[in-house]
Design a protein around this motif. Structure first.
Motif, short mmCIF file in Angstrom:
data_model
loop_
_atom_site.label_atom_id
_atom_site.label_comp_id
_atom_site.label_asym_id
_atom_site.label_seq_id
_atom_site.Cartn_x
_atom_site.Cartn_y
_atom_site.Cartn_z
N ARG A 74 -4.72 16.31 -8.18
CA ARG A 74 -5.28 17.42 -8.73
C ARG A 74 -3.93 18.45 -8.97
N LEU A 75 -2.89 18.30 -8.53
CA LEU A 75 -1.87 19.29 -8.86
C LEU A 75 -1.02 18.80 -10.08
N GLY A 76 -1.44 17.50 -10.67
CA GLY A 76 -0.88 17.28 -11.82
C GLY A 76 0.35 16.06 -11.48
N GLY A 77 0.55 15.71 -10.40
CA GLY A 77 1.79 14.80 -9.93
C GLY A 77 1.59 13.36 -10.39
N ARG A 78 2.81 13.06 -10.63
CA ARG A 78 2.70 11.28 -11.10
C ARG A 78 3.21 10.46 -9.91
N PHE A 79 2.65 9.42 -10.11
CA PHE A 79 2.92 8.21 -9.18
C PHE A 79 3.91 7.16 -9.48
N THR A 80 4.86 6.76 -9.04
CA THR A 80 5.57 5.49 -8.91
C THR A 80 5.14 4.60 -8.03
N LEU A 81 5.44 3.32 -8.10
CA LEU A 81 4.95 2.16 -7.45
C LEU A 81 6.20 1.67 -6.89
N SER A 82 6.03 1.33 -5.37
CA SER A 82 7.23 0.82 -4.72
C SER A 82 6.50 -0.34 -3.70
N ASP A 83 7.31 -1.31 -3.60
CA ASP A 83 6.89 -2.40 -2.37
C ASP A 83 7.79 -2.00 -1.20
N ASP A 84 8.81 -1.38 -1.13
CA ASP A 84 9.66 -0.97 -0.21
C ASP A 84 9.94 -2.31 0.73
N SER A 85 10.19 -3.46 -0.20
CA SER A 85 10.48 -4.61 0.37
C SER A 85 11.87 -4.68 1.15
N HIS A 86 11.83 -5.61 2.18
CA HIS A 86 13.00 -5.95 2.98
C HIS A 86 13.54 -7.33 3.05
N GLY A 87 13.13 -7.85 1.95
CA GLY A 87 13.49 -9.42 1.92
C GLY A 87 12.78 -10.09 0.98
N ILE A 88 12.75 -11.44 0.57
CA ILE A 88 12.16 -11.80 -0.45
C ILE A 88 10.33 -12.18 -0.05
N ALA A 89 10.29 -12.48 0.86
CA ALA A 89 8.80 -12.38 1.35
C ALA A 89 7.75 -11.12 1.17
N GLN A 90 8.51 -10.17 0.93
CA GLN A 90 7.87 -8.84 0.85
C GLN A 90 7.86 -8.17 -0.37
N VAL A 91 8.48 -9.07 -1.56
CA VAL A 91 8.51 -8.45 -2.84
C VAL A 91 6.98 -8.57 -3.38
N GLY A 92 6.59 -7.23 -3.98
CA GLY A 92 5.36 -7.21 -4.46
C GLY A 92 4.12 -7.20 -3.39
N THR A 93 4.42 -7.45 -2.17
CA THR A 93 3.46 -7.65 -1.24
C THR A 93 2.26 -6.51 -1.26
N ASN A 94 1.14 -6.87 -1.36
CA ASN A 94 -0.14 -5.83 -1.33
C ASN A 94 -0.16 -4.98 -2.66
N TYR A 95 0.42 -5.34 -3.73
CA TYR A 95 0.34 -4.81 -5.11
C TYR A 95 -0.95 -4.63 -5.55
N SER A 96 -1.75 -5.65 -5.44
CA SER A 96 -3.18 -5.79 -6.01
C SER A 96 -3.96 -4.65 -5.15
N ARG A 97 -3.82 -4.84 -3.76
CA ARG A 97 -4.72 -3.56 -3.12
C ARG A 97 -4.18 -2.38 -3.50
N ALA A 98 -2.95 -1.96 -3.69
CA ALA A 98 -2.43 -0.82 -4.09
C ALA A 98 -2.86 -0.20 -5.35
N LEU A 99 -2.96 -1.07 -6.09
CA LEU A 99 -3.32 -0.77 -7.47
C LEU A 99 -4.94 -0.55 -7.79
N ASP A 100 -5.57 -1.44 -6.52
CA ASP A 100 -7.35 -0.96 -6.42
C ASP A 100 -7.19 0.54 -5.95
N TYR A 101 -6.30 0.77 -5.05
CA TYR A 101 -6.32 1.91 -4.28
C TYR A 101 -6.22 3.12 -5.35
N LEU A 102 -5.27 3.01 -6.07
CA LEU A 102 -4.96 3.92 -7.27
C LEU A 102 -5.99 4.28 -8.36
N ALA A 103 -6.51 3.03 -8.71
CA ALA A 103 -7.75 2.99 -9.59
C ALA A 103 -8.84 3.63 -9.09
#
Length: 326
Positions: free
Chosen positions: A244-273
């Protein structure tokens, strides 16, 4: 395309992350990442700032932090050049805000944000009243007790957002990390603080307005989902107000290793959409080491900082890549 503006490795965050930084970069490339922000944790400055896993040898742990950060910057620059044809690497770090009088000058100084190789940093809080809030339930309880005489979660939330405001006004980070991390270990991470805690919400609104005013970004941080929360950081009421304030989002996985790269991106994109978001934002270096335009050394960390440009990325472009992972 897929990207992250916030990531870690076990090589340079050995206490609670895994894997070598190069292996993480190679895995991100294999997933279709086109941009990756490397943001290892900044070095801390005092024994009282150490985490439990660092206390077996506290003096040794503290002494290792700055040399490890220097080694990280060298390795990040090497990877930036070595993989330039496959991925656009940005070099940053994630800040702390334990004692403003010490951490403010350090973060903005020549060893950290002022270093010629550093493109940006993530402005984060992991503590309230100097006590970790995301380590475990015991430390979270200590944070509640330290935050106020009342020892309530409402008071701790209020103090968290006050300390965050101190960080924001002093540093003005381009990316604000996990805006509402305070809810991770709370008794009700899904509570709508706008509805139940008006005094806390006033602080949330103040902080959001300030970040929007100077043009900073909030990250939609998917790590909250892998840690069991129902929504990414920030929670929906905060995200809606930010938009509402006109703010912009960037995207992060905040990964702490190979297994977490991109984790739950699909759910995050659905949330934003679901909130009407159609685009996210990322940073790019105008000249990137290892590509022909940078062959003269300009923008490669040897002749001052590279110019950063803000790039708008349609949500559906990210979804096209993420959809191939399942």
């Amino acid at each position: 395309m897929a990207f992250t503006m916030h990531s870690h490795s076990g090589q340079f965050c050995p206490g609670h992350a895994k894997d070598q930084l190069e292996d993480i970069v190679k895995h991100a490339i294999s997933l279709g990442y086109t941009t990756m922000g490397l943001t290892e944790h900044m070095p801390r400055t005092s024994l009282e700032d150490l985490y439990p896993e660092e206390l077996d040898d506290p003096e040794g742990s503290l002494a290792a932090l700055f040399p490890r950060h220097e080694a990280y910057l060298l390795e990040a620059q090497r990877l930036q050049r070595a993989y330039a044809s496959q991925i656009h690497i940005l070099i940053g770090f994630e800040g702390e805000w334990l004692r403003p009088e010490a951490y403010g000058p350090l973060i903005l100084g020549p060893q950290l944000a002022g270093h010629s190789a550093v493109d940006y940093f993530v402005g984060s809080l992991h503590h309230v009243a100097g006590v970790p809030i995301d380590y475990d339930s015991c430390y979270y309880a200590h944070a509640l007790a330290a935050a106020s005489h009342e020892g309530t979660e409402e008071a701790a939330y209020a103090r968290y957002f006050d300390e965050q405001y101190s960080m924001l006004t002093a540093l003005r980070p381009r990316v604000v990390g996990h805006f509402d991390l305070i809810r991770l270990l709370s008794s009700d991470p899904s509570r709508d603080i706008q509805a139940v805690w008006p005094v806390v919400w006033e602080r949330v609104y103040r902080n959001l307005s300030f970040v929007a005013g100077y043009g900073g970004w909030l990250e939609c941080n998917s790590s909250a989902l892998r840690k069991g929360l129902a929504e990414p950081y920030p929670a929906r009421s905060i995200a809606v107000e930010w938009l509402r304030l006109g703010g912009r989002f960037t995207l992060s996985d905040d990964s702490h290793g190979i297994a977490q790269v991109g984790t739950n991106y699909s759910r995050a994109l659905d949330y934003l959409a679901g909130m009407g978001v159609t685009s996210l934002w990322m940073l790019r270096r105008e000249l990137h080491p290892g590509v022909p335009e940078a062959a003269n050394g300009e923008g490669d960390g040897r002749q001052g900082k590279a110019k950063l440009v803000e790039v708008e990325v349609p949500l559906e472009n990210i979804r096209e890549v993420v959809g191939k992972w399942s």
